[in-house]
Design a protein around this motif. Structure first.
Motif, PDB file in Angstrom:
ATOM      1  N   LYS A  64      -8.054   8.034   1.884  1.00 44.22           N
ATOM      2  CA  LYS A  64      -7.602   8.191   0.503  1.00 44.22           C
ATOM      3  C   LYS A  64      -6.750   7.029   0.009  1.00 44.22           C
ATOM      4  N   VAL A  65      -6.129   6.285   0.921  1.00 39.28           N
ATOM      5  CA  VAL A  65      -5.175   5.253   0.482  1.00 39.28           C
ATOM      6  C   VAL A  65      -5.747   3.842   0.532  1.00 39.28           C
ATOM      7  N   ILE A  66      -6.959   3.665   1.023  1.00 36.78           N
ATOM      8  CA  ILE A  66      -7.535   2.322   1.150  1.00 36.78           C
ATOM      9  C   ILE A  66      -7.697   1.689  -0.239  1.00 36.78           C
ATOM     10  N   GLY A  67      -7.098   0.535  -0.417  1.00 38.87           N
ATOM     11  CA  GLY A  67      -7.215  -0.191  -1.686  1.00 38.87           C
ATOM     12  C   GLY A  67      -6.320   0.302  -2.795  1.00 38.87           C
ATOM     13  N   LEU A  68      -5.405   1.231  -2.488  1.00 37.35           N
ATOM     14  CA  LEU A  68      -4.507   1.758  -3.515  1.00 37.35           C
ATOM     15  C   LEU A  68      -3.128   1.111  -3.387  1.00 37.35           C
ATOM     16  N   PRO A  69      -2.498   0.755  -4.521  1.00 35.41           N
ATOM     17  CA  PRO A  69      -1.142   0.204  -4.455  1.00 35.41           C
ATOM     18  C   PRO A  69      -0.111   1.308  -4.340  1.00 35.41           C
ATOM     19  N   HIS A  70       1.030   0.976  -3.793  1.00 33.32           N
ATOM     20  CA  HIS A  70       2.178   1.883  -3.792  1.00 33.32           C
ATOM     21  C   HIS A  70       2.504   2.230  -5.243  1.00 33.32           C
ATOM     22  N   GLY A  75       0.806  -1.208   0.000  1.00 30.65           N
ATOM     23  CA  GLY A  75       0.000   0.000   0.000  1.00 30.65           C
ATOM     24  C   GLY A  75       0.845   1.266   0.000  1.00 30.65           C
ATOM     25  N   ILE A  76       0.178   2.376   0.237  1.00 29.91           N
ATOM     26  CA  ILE A  76       0.830   3.681   0.194  1.00 29.91           C
ATOM     27  C   ILE A  76       1.688   3.889   1.448  1.00 29.91           C
ATOM     28  N   ILE A  77       2.949   4.188   1.226  1.00 31.69           N
ATOM     29  CA  ILE A  77       3.898   4.512   2.297  1.00 31.69           C
ATOM     30  C   ILE A  77       4.353   5.956   2.089  1.00 31.69           C
ATOM     31  N   ASP A  78       4.329   6.766   3.146  1.00 31.71           N
ATOM     32  CA  ASP A  78       4.699   8.172   2.979  1.00 31.71           C
ATOM     33  C   ASP A  78       6.221   8.339   2.948  1.00 31.71           C
TER      34      ASP A  78
END
Length: 333
Positions: free
Chosen positions: A221-227, A163-166
């Protein structure tokens, strides 16, 4: 592509240090990687076709230099020794007669619905090799391995995408949910999971559904989104017939992709036949594979289907170490 051996520990460790975190199947921990290679070695050595929880590690080797430049993994049955947890996005619809209003709320429900599925994961290509279709070779070689050993795998396959990593290495999703209960950062939880497994999730994670509307905007905003680095992998999975079915990772909220094993394109289209010739000069570009278990090898090459048989080019035959009469698996590139 070939089966990994215990001698591949150092190059795997060097690649693990390049992943940037959030990559549970390839932790930058020598002991964890060593144990994984030992389990893989035992899986390759086991006889019999029954499905038991196993891990197979494959590596991409430059046949000219002998360097290992990529890796991927295949898991036969997740959630058998320990529960395999996911969040499933569910919807609750309620109606108020007094207000004459219908309210629909999305929730995250902790499940282990996917226990028993096979899994493809752990795919990593060295940054210096990300050209020439090597990522596709890494990804699709796993399906030829499954096709060649079909009885060892389940009826469904999943693939978890990071997933999304900041920019700080943290996860907005983890900070909004898991971080509230565990008192540890995403990086700490991710490293602990990679080394010790996720039983601590079962022990401490709240069992009641989480209303998405109550999360902060950064998490929603990041649920279900790939990096961003995983978008190409997601497209490759979709091209193979995988789809997002509302399951997300409990750590970073990345999407879990699902497919029926026999409907995965590279498995359904795989051809197995006796090698008739290794002198093919012109033919269809294809992935070619041979060998059982620890002897498995896969590469790019040219093929020509000849009924139940197949002809391939001499270079591929040399890489695969095959000769006429051997069995070769192939699928069009």
């Amino acid at each position: 592509m070939r089966a990994a051996t215990l001698d591949d520990l150092q190059p795997l460790y060097e690649m693990a240090k390049l992943t940037g975190g959030g990559f549970t199947n390839l932790p930058p921990d020598r002991n964890s990687l060593s144990r994984k290679l030992e389990r893989s070695d035992a899986a390759y050595a086991r006889a019999g076709d029954e499905i038991v929880p196993e891990t197979f590690v494959l590596v991409l080797e430059n046949v000219e230099t002998g360097q290992v430049r990529g890796t991927c993994q295949v898991f036969t049955a997740v959630g058998q020794n320990f529960p395999f947890y996911s969040y499933r996005i569910t919807t609750l619809t309620q109606h108020s007669q007094e207000l004459d209003r219908i309210v629909t709320a999305e929730m995250l429900s902790l499940t282990n619905d996917l226990g028993g599925c096979s899994e493809v994961g752990g795919l990593f290509l060295h940054p210096g090799e990300r050209a020439g279709g090597l990522g596709l070779l890494l990804a699709r070689s796993r399906y030829l391995f499954i096709a060649a050993h079909r009885r060892r795998f389940g009826d469904r396959i999943l693939a978890e995408l990071r997933g999304i990593i900041d920019e700080r290495g943290g996860s907005p999703f983890w900070d909004a949910i898991g971080g509230k209960f565990f008192g540890m950062s995403f990086q700490e939880a991710d490293e602990f999971n990679a080394v010790h497994g996720n039983q601590f999730i079962a022990d401490l994670m709240p069992k009641h559904p989480v209303y998405i509307a109550m999360l902060d905007e950064a998490a929603k905003k990041v649920i279900g989104l790939p990096h961003p680095s995983g978008r190409a992998a997601m497209r490759m999975l979709e091209n193979e017939g995988f789809s997002f079915q509302n399951y997300v990772d409990i750590f970073d909220g990345g999407p879990t992709m699902l497919a029926e094993t026999d409907r995965v394109k590279s498995i359904a289209d795989a051809h197995s036949g006796e090698l008739e010739s290794i002198a093919l000069e012109k033919g269809e570009k294809a992935l070619l594979a041979t060998g059982s278990m620890a002897d498995f090898r896969c590469c790019y090459g040219k093929r020509e289907l000849r009924g139940e048989g197949v002809a391939i080019d001499a270079r591929a035959a040399d890489v695969l170490r095959v000769s006429p009469g051997d069995t070769v698996w192939s699928v069009g590139r």
